[in-house]
Write a protein that holds these residues in place. Structure first.
Motif, PDB file in Angstrom:
ATOM      1  N   SER A  46       0.960  -1.140  -0.129  1.00 16.82           N
ATOM      2  CA  SER A  46      -0.011  -0.200   0.177  1.00 16.82           C
ATOM      3  C   SER A  46       0.898   1.405   0.142  1.00 16.82           C
ATOM      4  CB  SER A  46      -0.895  -0.091   1.266  1.00 16.82           C
ATOM      5  OG  SER A  46      -0.176   0.103   2.571  1.00 16.82           O
ATOM      6  N   ALA A  47       0.445   2.294  -0.215  1.00 15.18           N
ATOM      7  CA  ALA A  47       1.043   3.569  -0.476  1.00 15.18           C
ATOM      8  C   ALA A  47       0.015   4.731   0.065  1.00 15.18           C
ATOM      9  CB  ALA A  47       1.688   3.927  -1.654  1.00 15.18           C
ATOM     10  N   SER A  48       0.758   5.922   0.310  1.00 16.92           N
ATOM     11  CA  SER A  48      -0.272   7.076   0.317  1.00 16.92           C
ATOM     12  C   SER A  48       0.521   8.342   0.003  1.00 16.92           C
ATOM     13  CB  SER A  48      -0.437   7.355   2.143  1.00 16.92           C
ATOM     14  OG  SER A  48       0.793   7.454   2.734  1.00 16.92           O
ATOM     15  N   VAL A  49      -0.314   9.523  -0.480  1.00 13.55           N
ATOM     16  CA  VAL A  49       0.100  10.522  -0.932  1.00 13.55           C
ATOM     17  C   VAL A  49      -0.742  11.650  -0.152  1.00 13.55           C
ATOM     18  CG1 VAL A  49       0.060  12.050  -3.013  1.00 13.55           C
ATOM     19  CG2 VAL A  49       0.334   9.814  -3.304  1.00 13.55           C
ATOM     20  N   ASP A  50       0.104  12.531   0.629  1.00 13.27           N
ATOM     21  CA  ASP A  50      -0.321  13.540   1.059  1.00 13.27           C
ATOM     22  C   ASP A  50       0.242  15.023   0.644  1.00 13.27           C
ATOM     23  OD1 ASP A  50      -1.822  12.328   3.468  1.00 13.27           O
ATOM     24  OD2 ASP A  50      -0.092  11.411   3.657  1.00 13.27           O
ATOM     25  N   VAL A  51      -0.761  15.954   0.404  1.00 15.14           N
ATOM     26  CA  VAL A  51      -0.278  17.272   0.035  1.00 15.14           C
ATOM     27  C   VAL A  51      -1.148  18.365   1.020  1.00 15.14           C
ATOM     28  CG1 VAL A  51      -0.472  18.854  -1.895  1.00 15.14           C
ATOM     29  CG2 VAL A  51      -0.359  16.224  -2.566  1.00 15.14           C
ATOM     30  N   TRP A  52      -0.002  19.382   1.221  1.00 15.43           N
ATOM     31  CA  TRP A  52      -0.485  20.179   2.116  1.00 15.43           C
ATOM     32  C   TRP A  52       0.275  21.428   1.951  1.00 15.43           C
ATOM     33  CZ3 TRP A  52       2.588  16.494   3.598  1.00 15.43           C
ATOM     34  CH2 TRP A  52       3.603  16.914   4.450  1.00 15.43           C
ATOM     35  N   ARG A  53      -0.256  22.590   2.600  1.00 12.27           N
ATOM     36  CA  ARG A  53       0.498  24.119   2.666  1.00 12.27           C
ATOM     37  C   ARG A  53       0.895  24.338   3.851  1.00 12.27           C
ATOM     38  NH1 ARG A  53      -1.669  29.832  -0.133  1.00 12.27           N
ATOM     39  NH2 ARG A  53       0.148  30.991   0.534  1.00 12.27           N
ATOM     40  N   VAL A  54       2.379  24.874   4.026  1.00 16.90           N
ATOM     41  CA  VAL A  54       2.663  25.487   5.369  1.00 16.90           C
ATOM     42  C   VAL A  54       3.273  26.571   4.803  1.00 16.90           C
ATOM     43  CG1 VAL A  54       4.503  25.283   6.805  1.00 16.90           C
ATOM     44  CG2 VAL A  54       3.396  23.226   6.056  1.00 16.90           C
ATOM     45  N   GLU A  55       2.613  27.687   5.255  1.00 17.68           N
ATOM     46  CA  GLU A  55       2.774  29.173   4.944  1.00 17.68           C
ATOM     47  C   GLU A  55       3.047  29.370   3.375  1.00 17.68           C
ATOM     48  OE1 GLU A  55       6.242  30.197   7.221  1.00 17.68           O
ATOM     49  OE2 GLU A  55       4.965  30.197   8.909  1.00 17.68           O
ATOM     50  N   ASP A  56       4.146  29.673   2.846  1.00 14.53           N
ATOM     51  CA  ASP A  56       4.255  29.935   1.532  1.00 14.53           C
ATOM     52  C   ASP A  56       5.042  28.597   0.932  1.00 14.53           C
ATOM     53  OD1 ASP A  56       6.828  30.218   2.705  1.00 14.53           O
ATOM     54  OD2 ASP A  56       7.421  32.026   1.450  1.00 14.53           O
ATOM     55  N   ARG A  57       4.932  27.404   1.323  1.00 15.34           N
ATOM     56  CA  ARG A  57       5.525  26.352   0.763  1.00 15.34           C
ATOM     57  C   ARG A  57       4.422  25.331   0.531  1.00 15.34           C
ATOM     58  NH1 ARG A  57      10.289  27.456  -0.909  1.00 15.34           N
ATOM     59  NH2 ARG A  57      11.212  25.533  -0.756  1.00 15.34           N
ATOM     60  N   LEU A  58       4.600  24.448  -0.615  1.00 15.56           N
ATOM     61  CA  LEU A  58       3.648  23.406  -0.758  1.00 15.56           C
ATOM     62  C   LEU A  58       4.478  22.150  -0.583  1.00 15.56           C
ATOM     63  CD1 LEU A  58       1.312  22.075  -2.304  1.00 15.56           C
ATOM     64  CD2 LEU A  58       2.595  22.257  -4.423  1.00 15.56           C
ATOM     65  N   MET A  59       3.913  21.351   0.270  1.00 11.90           N
ATOM     66  CA  MET A  59       4.332  20.067   0.771  1.00 11.90           C
ATOM     67  C   MET A  59       3.853  18.900   0.249  1.00 11.90           C
ATOM     68  SD  MET A  59       6.336  21.380   3.051  1.00 11.90           S
ATOM     69  CE  MET A  59       7.153  20.118   3.945  1.00 11.90           C
ATOM     70  N   LEU A  60       4.784  17.967  -0.255  1.00  6.87           N
ATOM     71  CA  LEU A  60       4.275  16.702  -0.783  1.00  6.87           C
ATOM     72  C   LEU A  60       4.989  15.560   0.170  1.00  6.87           C
ATOM     73  CD1 LEU A  60       5.143  17.447  -4.503  1.00  6.87           C
ATOM     74  CD2 LEU A  60       2.556  17.721  -3.441  1.00  6.87           C
ATOM     75  N   GLN A  61       4.067  14.446   0.261  1.00  7.63           N
ATOM     76  CA  GLN A  61       4.768  13.233   1.008  1.00  7.63           C
ATOM     77  C   GLN A  61       4.212  12.148   0.561  1.00  7.63           C
ATOM     78  OE1 GLN A  61       4.223  11.950   5.477  1.00  7.63           O
ATOM     79  NE2 GLN A  61       6.363  13.247   5.484  1.00  7.63           N
ATOM     80  N   VAL A  62       4.958  11.082   0.194  1.00  3.20           N
ATOM     81  CA  VAL A  62       4.713  10.008  -0.540  1.00  3.20           C
ATOM     82  C   VAL A  62       5.223   8.847   0.144  1.00  3.20           C
ATOM     83  CG1 VAL A  62       4.671   8.473  -2.682  1.00  3.20           C
ATOM     84  CG2 VAL A  62       4.577  10.925  -2.865  1.00  3.20           C
ATOM     85  N   MET A  63       4.467   7.944   0.912  1.00  2.00           N
ATOM     86  CA  MET A  63       4.973   6.805   1.638  1.00  2.00           C
ATOM     87  C   MET A  63       4.513   5.555   1.174  1.00  2.00           C
ATOM     88  SD  MET A  63       3.999   8.389   5.552  1.00  2.00           S
ATOM     89  CE  MET A  63       4.720   6.777   6.337  1.00  2.00           C
ATOM     90  N   ASP A  64       5.130   4.572   1.366  1.00  6.48           N
ATOM     91  CA  ASP A  64       5.087   2.876   0.884  1.00  6.48           C
ATOM     92  C   ASP A  64       5.546   2.254   1.949  1.00  6.48           C
ATOM     93  OD1 ASP A  64       7.463   1.748   0.027  1.00  6.48           O
ATOM     94  OD2 ASP A  64       7.737   3.613  -0.994  1.00  6.48           O
ATOM     95  N   ASP A  65       5.024   0.934   2.036  1.00  7.00           N
ATOM     96  CA  ASP A  65       5.334  -0.351   3.092  1.00  7.00           C
ATOM     97  C   ASP A  65       6.241  -1.110   2.302  1.00  7.00           C
ATOM     98  OD1 ASP A  65       3.495  -1.240   1.725  1.00  7.00           O
ATOM     99  OD2 ASP A  65       2.405  -1.643   3.326  1.00  7.00           O
ATOM    100  N   GLY A  66       7.124  -0.604   1.347  1.00  2.00           N
ATOM    101  CA  GLY A  66       7.943  -1.671   0.607  1.00  2.00           C
ATOM    102  C   GLY A  66       9.172  -2.012   1.373  1.00  2.00           C
TER     103      GLY A  66
END
Length: 455
Positions: A389-409
């Motif tokens: 399985s995997a997950s994709v999270d996208v959010w904003r912190v002040e003036d930065r766009l944050m991406l995080q991609v995780m997997d259990d591989g």
């Protein structure tokens, strides 16, 4: 009692410095002694002492040169001679700056880049004079000459007071006998007037003197380190490249990465068109030509060929759609990252949970980079991770766009291995982005990307 204490202290200290310290330098016992006790014997402390001692004569020479030449040039400004004299003064300061960078590198371990070179607009002495006077590095070197001189005097005085004092007081139990034997007094005179005198001559006073020397000896290397920290700031801030020039170099490097990436993308698109849709359309044209010739002779065969050509048209259209999606997907333009990433996740070989928490959309260019970053990371998961399985999270912190991609591989992803992650990191860096990979062997893998928002 005094003699016994001094002898025992001196023997114990000499035993350590004569055997233990040198053994540590050669073997695995090097760091068993605390840093505070090692400092007086470390090469770094002696190099910093040498730097402070050399700073005085060099700073005096540099200060005298700067004051003399600048004063002479300023006085001659009423004539044409003042301008070249000022240029010569600044050029001399730049030369001293090169010497100071070498000295800081050798004795302080400080790596400072060369300042921005002179920009010559033409040839000859006049062009050189104008370039020197317009260079910010020249004036920063002159400022260094003015600031470093008083600091060098202060550092020299502190070092020459504390270093000899610490060692002399520390070893006082070993040489205090010189006073009663040769000086006609019982020890070091601490105070004296016509009526009263105080000498450091009894066991308690001798011991206290040695302990005070020990404290000063242990503290002096750290004081020198604090003093040379100011020198590091001066050399780095005034004799190195300016922040503006460093930023220009960084932007030029990033521009090269962007150009190379764009050229690679154009080559990929050209290859995909040539090997895919273009070849299929050429074959389709040939098939339709044959079908046209057979239309009157064998209508059924012509109908079959037209039917096959119709299937080829559908395939070519799908390839063109895929190619257009690879350039910039329509769903990203129309509906934003949430829908576009959900579409990508649905095509991944493992289940992917997508969570996009954005109140508004970032700049179109940043949005596109974020999309293709997630696409490439999900492709890596499909090909290499063996994840469930995997997950994709996208959010904003002040003036930065944050991406995080995780997997259990299985983990083991490494940016420094020259893989696709390295190219992805370069692309993000070209727009002031950051890529952080946390992928221990055995997993899980967490890849975090940070991009500027840039509305």
């Amino acid at each position: 009692m005094t003699t016994q204490y001094g002898s025992q202290y001196g023997q114990g200290y000499g035993s350590y410095s004569g055997t233990g310290f040198h053994d540590e330098e050669r073997g695995p016992r090097r760091h068993r002694l605390p840093a505070g006790l090692r400092a007086p014997f470390e090469a770094r402390s002696w190099k910093e002492l040498a730097y402070v001692l050399l700073s005085l004569p060099i700073s005096i020479t540099l200060f005298c040169w700067a004051v003399t030449m600048v004063s002479l040039g300023a006085g001659l400004l009423v004539t044409f001679l003042g301008i070249p004299v000022l240029a010569g003064a600044l050029a001399g300061c730049r030369g001293f700056g090169a010497l100071e960078r070498v000295r800081a590198r050798g004795l302080l371990g400080l790596e400072v880049g060369e300042p921005e070179p002179l920009v010559l607009k033409g040839r000859g002495p006049l062009a050189w004079t104008g370039a020197v006077l317009k260079s910010g590095a020249s004036w920063r070197a002159l400022l260094y000459a003015g600031l470093q001189f008083p600091w060098a005097v202060f550092s020299f005085v502190v070092a020459m007071v504390l270093w000899p004092m610490g060692w002399s007081l520390l070893t006082y139990p070993l040489w205090y006998w010189i006073f009663p034997m040769w000086a006609g007094q019982s020890g070091i005179q601490l105070y004296g007037d016509e009526h009263h005198q105080i000498f450091l001559d009894n066991p308690f006073e001798i011991t206290a003197t040695a302990l005070a020397g020990l404290v000063i000896t242990l503290a002096t290397p750290w004081i020198l380190r604090a003093l040379t920290t100011v020198d590091r700031v001066l050399v780095h801030g005034l004799l190195g490249p300016s922040q503006l020039s460093a930023r220009v170099v960084e932007l030029e490097s990033d521009r090269g990465v962007v150009v190379d990436t764009a050229a690679a993308d154009l080559r990929r698109i050209e290859r995909d068109l040539h090997d895919g849709a273009q070849a299929r359309l050429v074959a389709l044209a040939m098939d339709l030509g044959l079908a046209k010739e057979k239309l009157t002779e064998d209508p059924q065969a012509a109908a079959r060929m037209v039917d096959e050509a119709h299937g080829e048209v559908k395939t070519a259209l799908q390839e063109l759609r895929d190619l257009a999606r690879g350039i910039h997907p329509a769903v990203l333009t129309d509906r934003g990252l949430d829908a576009a990433l959900s579409s990508v996740a649905s095509r991944c070989t493992v289940p992917v949970q997508v969570d996009v928490d954005l109140a508004e959309r970032p700049a179109a260019a940043i949005e596109g980079i974020a999309y293709f970053t997630v696409c490439e990371l999900l492709q890596n998961i499909s090909k290499h991770s063996r994840a469930g399985s995997a997950s994709v999270d996208v959010w904003r912190v002040e003036d930065r766009l944050m991406l995080q991609v995780m997997d259990d591989g299985v983990g083991g992803a490494d940016v420094s291995a020259g893989s696709g992650l390295a190219g992805l990191a370069e692309r993000l860096d070209a727009v002031d982005g950051i890529l952080v990979v946390d992928s221990p062997a055995g997993g899980p893998t967490r890849v975090t990307a940070e991009l500027p928002w840039r509305r």
